[in-house]
Design an enzyme around this catalytic site. Structure first.
Site, PDB file in Angstrom:
ATOM      1  NE  ARG A   1       3.356  -6.439   2.136  1.00 30.55           N
ATOM      2  CZ  ARG A   1       3.092  -5.361   1.411  1.00 30.55           C
ATOM      3  NH1 ARG A   1       3.943  -4.356   1.371  1.00 30.55           N
ATOM      4  NH2 ARG A   1       1.974  -5.303   0.712  1.00 30.55           N
TER       5      ARG A   1
ATOM      6  NE  ARG B   1      -2.323  -3.936  -2.810  1.00 33.47           N
ATOM      7  CZ  ARG B   1      -1.348  -4.496  -2.085  1.00 33.47           C
ATOM      8  NH1 ARG B   1      -1.462  -5.739  -1.667  1.00 33.47           N
ATOM      9  NH2 ARG B   1      -0.297  -3.808  -1.783  1.00 33.47           N
TER      10      ARG B   1
ATOM     11  NE  ARG C   1      -1.585   3.529  -4.555  1.00 35.13           N
ATOM     12  CZ  ARG C   1      -1.059   3.174  -3.387  1.00 35.13           C
ATOM     13  NH1 ARG C   1      -0.301   3.989  -2.720  1.00 35.13           N
ATOM     14  NH2 ARG C   1      -1.309   1.987  -2.882  1.00 35.13           N
TER      15      ARG C   1
ATOM     16  NE  ARG D   1      -0.654  -4.167   3.172  1.00 31.76           N
ATOM     17  CZ  ARG D   1      -0.058  -3.249   2.412  1.00 31.76           C
ATOM     18  NH1 ARG D   1       1.075  -2.703   2.786  1.00 31.76           N
ATOM     19  NH2 ARG D   1      -0.601  -2.883   1.262  1.00 31.76           N
TER      20      ARG D   1
HETATM   21  P1  AP5 Z   1       7.373  -3.528   0.590  1.00 29.43           P
HETATM   22  O1  AP5 Z   1       8.551  -2.648   0.861  1.00 29.43           O
HETATM   23  O2  AP5 Z   1       6.422  -3.794   1.712  1.00 29.43           O
HETATM   24  O3  AP5 Z   1       6.612  -3.032  -0.734  1.00 29.43           O
HETATM   25  P2  AP5 Z   1       5.808  -1.683  -1.063  1.00 29.43           P
HETATM   26  O4  AP5 Z   1       6.316  -1.179  -2.371  1.00 29.43           O
HETATM   27  O5  AP5 Z   1       5.858  -0.742   0.097  1.00 29.43           O
HETATM   28  O6  AP5 Z   1       4.391  -2.308  -1.281  1.00 29.43           O
HETATM   29  P3  AP5 Z   1       2.936  -1.960  -0.701  1.00 29.43           P
HETATM   30  O7  AP5 Z   1       2.132  -3.193  -0.975  1.00 29.43           O
HETATM   31  O8  AP5 Z   1       2.988  -1.494   0.706  1.00 29.43           O
HETATM   32  O9  AP5 Z   1       2.540  -0.832  -1.637  1.00 29.43           O
HETATM   33  P4  AP5 Z   1       1.113  -0.409  -1.982  1.00 29.43           P
HETATM   34  O10 AP5 Z   1       1.454   0.815  -2.704  1.00 29.43           O
HETATM   35  O11 AP5 Z   1       0.261  -1.363  -2.696  1.00 29.43           O
HETATM   36  O12 AP5 Z   1       0.389  -0.364  -0.543  1.00 29.43           O
HETATM   37  P5  AP5 Z   1      -0.096   0.837   0.349  1.00 29.43           P
HETATM   38  O13 AP5 Z   1       0.040   0.403   1.752  1.00 29.43           O
HETATM   39  O14 AP5 Z   1       0.540   2.121  -0.090  1.00 29.43           O
HETATM   40  O15 AP5 Z   1       7.950  -4.917   0.040  1.00 29.43           O
HETATM   41  C1  AP5 Z   1       7.098  -5.998  -0.282  1.00 29.43           C
HETATM   42  C2  AP5 Z   1       7.765  -7.325   0.160  1.00 29.43           C
HETATM   43  O16 AP5 Z   1       8.966  -7.522  -0.583  1.00 29.43           O
HETATM   44  C3  AP5 Z   1       8.175  -7.348   1.638  1.00 29.43           C
HETATM   45  O17 AP5 Z   1       7.904  -8.610   2.170  1.00 29.43           O
HETATM   46  C4  AP5 Z   1       9.698  -7.079   1.626  1.00 29.43           C
HETATM   47  O18 AP5 Z   1      10.345  -7.771   2.677  1.00 29.43           O
HETATM   48  C5  AP5 Z   1      10.110  -7.632   0.273  1.00 29.43           C
HETATM   49  N1  AP5 Z   1      11.154  -6.816  -0.355  1.00 29.43           N
HETATM   50  C6  AP5 Z   1      11.182  -5.461  -0.421  1.00 29.43           C
HETATM   51  N2  AP5 Z   1      12.270  -5.031  -1.087  1.00 29.43           N
HETATM   52  C7  AP5 Z   1      12.935  -6.172  -1.456  1.00 29.43           C
HETATM   53  C8  AP5 Z   1      14.139  -6.388  -2.178  1.00 29.43           C
HETATM   54  N3  AP5 Z   1      14.853  -5.371  -2.674  1.00 29.43           N
HETATM   55  N4  AP5 Z   1      14.528  -7.665  -2.417  1.00 29.43           N
HETATM   56  C9  AP5 Z   1      13.788  -8.703  -1.929  1.00 29.43           C
HETATM   57  N5  AP5 Z   1      12.649  -8.565  -1.233  1.00 29.43           N
HETATM   58  C10 AP5 Z   1      12.228  -7.312  -1.001  1.00 29.43           C
HETATM   59  O19 AP5 Z   1      -1.637   0.951  -0.049  1.00 29.43           O
HETATM   60  C11 AP5 Z   1      -2.601   0.000   0.366  1.00 29.43           C
HETATM   61  C12 AP5 Z   1      -4.004   0.464  -0.043  1.00 29.43           C
HETATM   62  O20 AP5 Z   1      -4.304   1.731   0.605  1.00 29.43           O
HETATM   63  C13 AP5 Z   1      -4.217   0.770  -1.538  1.00 29.43           C
HETATM   64  O21 AP5 Z   1      -4.540  -0.396  -2.250  1.00 29.43           O
HETATM   65  C14 AP5 Z   1      -5.385   1.777  -1.468  1.00 29.43           C
HETATM   66  O22 AP5 Z   1      -6.602   1.139  -1.231  1.00 29.43           O
HETATM   67  C15 AP5 Z   1      -5.065   2.609  -0.247  1.00 29.43           C
HETATM   68  N6  AP5 Z   1      -4.243   3.797  -0.563  1.00 29.43           N
HETATM   69  C16 AP5 Z   1      -2.967   4.040  -0.124  1.00 29.43           C
HETATM   70  N7  AP5 Z   1      -2.519   5.206  -0.599  1.00 29.43           N
HETATM   71  C17 AP5 Z   1      -3.519   5.729  -1.359  1.00 29.43           C
HETATM   72  C18 AP5 Z   1      -3.650   6.906  -2.131  1.00 29.43           C
HETATM   73  N8  AP5 Z   1      -2.650   7.793  -2.214  1.00 29.43           N
HETATM   74  N9  AP5 Z   1      -4.818   7.122  -2.798  1.00 29.43           N
HETATM   75  C19 AP5 Z   1      -5.829   6.240  -2.716  1.00 29.43           C
HETATM   76  N10 AP5 Z   1      -5.778   5.084  -2.006  1.00 29.43           N
HETATM   77  C20 AP5 Z   1      -4.623   4.831  -1.336  1.00 29.43           C
END
Ligand code: AP5
Length: 224
Positions: A133, A177, A94, A166
């Site tokens: 979502r 975010r 990230r 979530r």
């Molecule tokens: P979805 O596939 O769930 O989206 P995503 O890109 O995976 O989104 P996230 O919100 O999970 O990503 P993020 O990076 O913010 O979260 P993360 O958990 O990594 O799709 C979203 C919605 O759209 C769904 O409802 C789906 O059905 C729909 N959809 C999908 N594709 C579609 C399509 N083509 N057409 C129509 N609808 C569609 O991180 C969460 C938190 O964890 C961060 O904020 C941070 O605090 C921490 N964290 C995680 N990783 C790190 C890191 N490496 N370093 C530091 N902190 C971190």
């Protein structure tokens, strides 16, 4: 599907771009291990304790968790036997610091990244997706109230589990975010472009269409 060699890939893109949705399809099609830092951190929050409490503070504000914590967890996970056939890193790296740690760890074990998929998506689409979502408490399957609704409201099609929203998908946290993504993660696009690994895909496309496009890309790159 047969892979020409183990595929190690990163899914890069803003919150809600569809990384998790495609990861679910890709792990099944190409027999890869899904390493989602978001999921791993949410598990740690559920376990509670000092660490869980500290992590949930960062996550519920939409801030990034400190690099050292996340990197340690990912590198340890990648060293296990089930990661040797290839991995999908979803949500990691990230920051450029995380990307450098990943490069060093891969080089140390004689591996390398094969491809970085960047999910280009507009902000309007992201907000619509995150606000709708819903996730299954039982199996983790991702739904959307409008785009990918379950057959029965709030019940998972696969395991009958209850669907939930979530904590960080609430509007105030979503805004932060997206801001944090612009400030900290956006620079990774250039980092990977310079290394010749970046491939942009259309994150706004319907999920099945995007999955097909990724499959074609893998063929063109000789990965499968
Ligand atoms: P979805 O596939 O769930 O989206 P995503 O890109 O995976 O989104 P996230 O919100 O999970 O990503 P993020 O990076 O913010 O979260 P993360 O958990 O990594 O799709 C979203 C919605 O759209 C769904 O409802 C789906 O059905 C729909 N959809 C999908 N594709 C579609 C399509 N083509 N057409 C129509 N609808 C569609 O991180 C969460 C938190 O964890 C961060 O904020 C941070 O605090 C921490 N964290 C995680 N990783 C790190 C890191 N490496 N370093 C530091 N902190 C971190």
């Amino acid at each position: 599907m047969e892979n020409a060699k183990p595929i190690n890939m990163v899914l890069l893109g803003p919150p809600g771009a569809g990384k998790g949705t495609q990861a679910t399809r890709l792990i099944e099609a190409y027999k890869l291990l899904h390493i989602s830092t978001g999921d791993m951190l949410r598990e740690a929050v559920k376990e509670g304790g000092d660490l869980g409490g500290k992590l949930s503070d960062y996550m519920n504000r939409g801030e990034l968790v400190p690099d050292e914590i996340v990197t340690k967890v990912v590198i340890e996970r990648m060293s296990r036997p089930d990661a040797q056939g290839g991995v999908i890193l979803d949500g990691y790296p990230r920051t450029c610091k995380q990307a450098e740690s990943l490069d060093a760890a891969l080089a140390g074990s004689g591996k390398r990244l094969n491809i970085v998929l960047y999910f280009g998506t507009s902000e309007d689409v992201l907000i619509q997706r995150l606000s709708g979502r819903r996730i299954c408490r039982g199996c983790g399957r991702i739904f959307h109230t409008v785009n990918m609704p379950p057959k029965v409201e709030n019940i998972c099609d696969d395991c009958d589990g209850e669907l939930y929203q979530r904590e960080d998908d609430k509007p105030e946290t979503v805004k932060n975010r997206l801001k944090v993504y612009e400030q900290s993660t956006h620079e990774l696009i250039e980092y990977y472009r310079e290394k010749g690994l970046l491939q942009e895909v259309d994150g706004s496309a319907p999920a099945e269409e995007l999955f097909e496009a990724i499959h074609v890309l893998f063929q063109e790159k000789g990965l499968i």
